[in-house]
Structure formats: structure tokens, C-alpha cells
Write a protein that holds these residues in place. Structure first.
Motif, short mmCIF file in Angstrom:
data_model
loop_
_atom_site.label_atom_id
_atom_site.label_comp_id
_atom_site.label_asym_id
_atom_site.label_seq_id
_atom_site.Cartn_x
_atom_site.Cartn_y
_atom_site.Cartn_z
N SER A 261 1.50 -1.07 -0.05
CA SER A 261 -0.32 -0.11 0.10
C SER A 261 0.83 1.18 0.28
O SER A 261 1.01 2.38 -0.76
CB SER A 261 -1.13 -0.10 0.95
N ARG B 45 2.64 1.37 -3.46
CA ARG B 45 0.79 2.53 -4.33
C ARG B 45 0.76 3.53 -4.43
O ARG B 45 0.70 4.86 -5.54
CB ARG B 45 0.42 1.40 -4.64
N ALA B 46 0.61 4.10 -3.17
CA ALA B 46 0.29 5.16 -2.88
C ALA B 46 1.32 6.37 -2.50
O ALA B 46 1.32 7.25 -2.77
CB ALA B 46 -0.65 5.16 -1.50
N PHE C 222 -6.09 10.40 0.79
CA PHE C 222 -5.74 8.77 1.05
C PHE C 222 -7.34 7.75 1.32
O PHE C 222 -7.26 6.32 1.52
CB PHE C 222 -4.86 8.02 0.95
N ALA D 256 -10.50 7.64 0.61
CA ALA D 256 -11.20 7.32 -0.89
C ALA D 256 -10.29 6.03 -0.98
O ALA D 256 -11.36 4.66 -1.94
CB ALA D 256 -11.92 7.91 -1.23
N GLN D 257 -8.84 5.73 -0.98
CA GLN D 257 -8.51 4.94 -1.77
C GLN D 257 -7.67 3.75 -1.05
O GLN D 257 -7.56 2.98 -1.37
CB GLN D 257 -7.04 5.95 -2.74
N LEU D 258 -7.99 4.17 0.21
CA LEU D 258 -6.85 3.01 0.85
C LEU D 258 -7.95 2.78 2.90
O LEU D 258 -8.51 4.12 2.71
CB LEU D 258 -5.68 3.58 1.40
N ARG E 206 -3.86 1.76 5.58
CA ARG E 206 -3.15 3.20 6.15
C ARG E 206 -2.73 3.15 7.35
O ARG E 206 -1.96 3.79 8.11
CB ARG E 206 -4.74 4.47 5.85
#
Length: 120
Positions: free
Chosen positions: A36, A39-40, A92, A94-96, A101
Motif C-alpha cells: 500500500s 502504491r500510494a 488517501f 477514498a483509495q485506502l 492506512r
């Protein structure tokens, strides 16, 4: 006086209440946050946490593989990952997932303790 690693302007970005957030993933393996994180966060902060040279933001993304990260509480790091910082770092939420997190918080902690070698 050393400033927190993400604080290039002499202020913390997370509100004081963020310091009180408890990490539900504390004690889990840091490597769970690696994918994660890469990626983020890796494009700007570097997969090794030493800040990506290609990052085009101003101010430049801070090094997360730095002992200054220890000046921040887990909740403050989580808050920044969730909400971002102004126009330079997106949030992040909405994405994670919450779990992802918090796992990134643990991975950042491992990077700050001595780099990715401790996080693998």
C-alpha cells in the motif's frame, strides 16, 4: 530544534486531536503496509522513504526514512495519510481502507528506524 519530518514550515499539519488516535494495527508486521505504501506513497516519498528525486511538488516531499518521523504520533501520521496536506499531498481516505492506512503508519515507522531493511 528539529521539526517533524513532514513539517517544512514550522507547523504540524494534523490537528492536536490526531495525536490521541490509537493505532489498531500496532504490533503487526510492518511489511503488511509495504504494498500500500509503494502504491500510494512511493512515487513522491520514494519506495525506500528517502524522497523520490522525480517528485515535482513544492516543497519537496520529506524523507520518511528519517528519525524525525519519531517526533510524530501514529495518529498524526495516519491523519496526514487520510487527509493529505494542502495542495501538495492528496488524502488517501477514498483509495485506502482504514486498515491499509494504519499499516502504512507501521511501515513508515519501520523506514524511520533504519530504512526498508527493517520493514521487509
Amino acid at each position: 530544534m528539529a521539526l517533524p519530518a513532514h513539517d517544512k514550515h514550522g507547523k504540524k499539519h494534523a490537528p492536536p486531536a490526531a495525536a490521541q488516535l490509537k493505532n489498531p494495527a500496532a504490533g503487526t508486521k510492518a511489511e503488511l503496509g509495504k504494498a500500500s505504501y509503494e502504491r500510494a506513497c512511493g512515487a513522491c516519498h520514494g519506495n525506500d522513504g528517502k524522497a523520490a528525486a522525480a517528485a515535482k511538488t513544492t516543497p519537496k516531499p520529506p524523507k520518511l526514512a528519517d528519525a524525525h518521523m519519531n517526533t510524530l504520533k501514529d495518529g498524526e501520521i495516519y491523519w496526514v495519510i487520510t487527509n493529505g496536506i494542502g495542495k501538495t499531498m492528496p488524502g488517501f481516505q477514498a483509495q485506502l481502507s482504514d486498515t491499509e492506512r494504519w499499516q502504512i503508519v507501521n511501515y513508515v515507522r519501520a523506514l524511520a528506524k533504519g530504512g526498508a531493511a527493517h520493514a521487509h
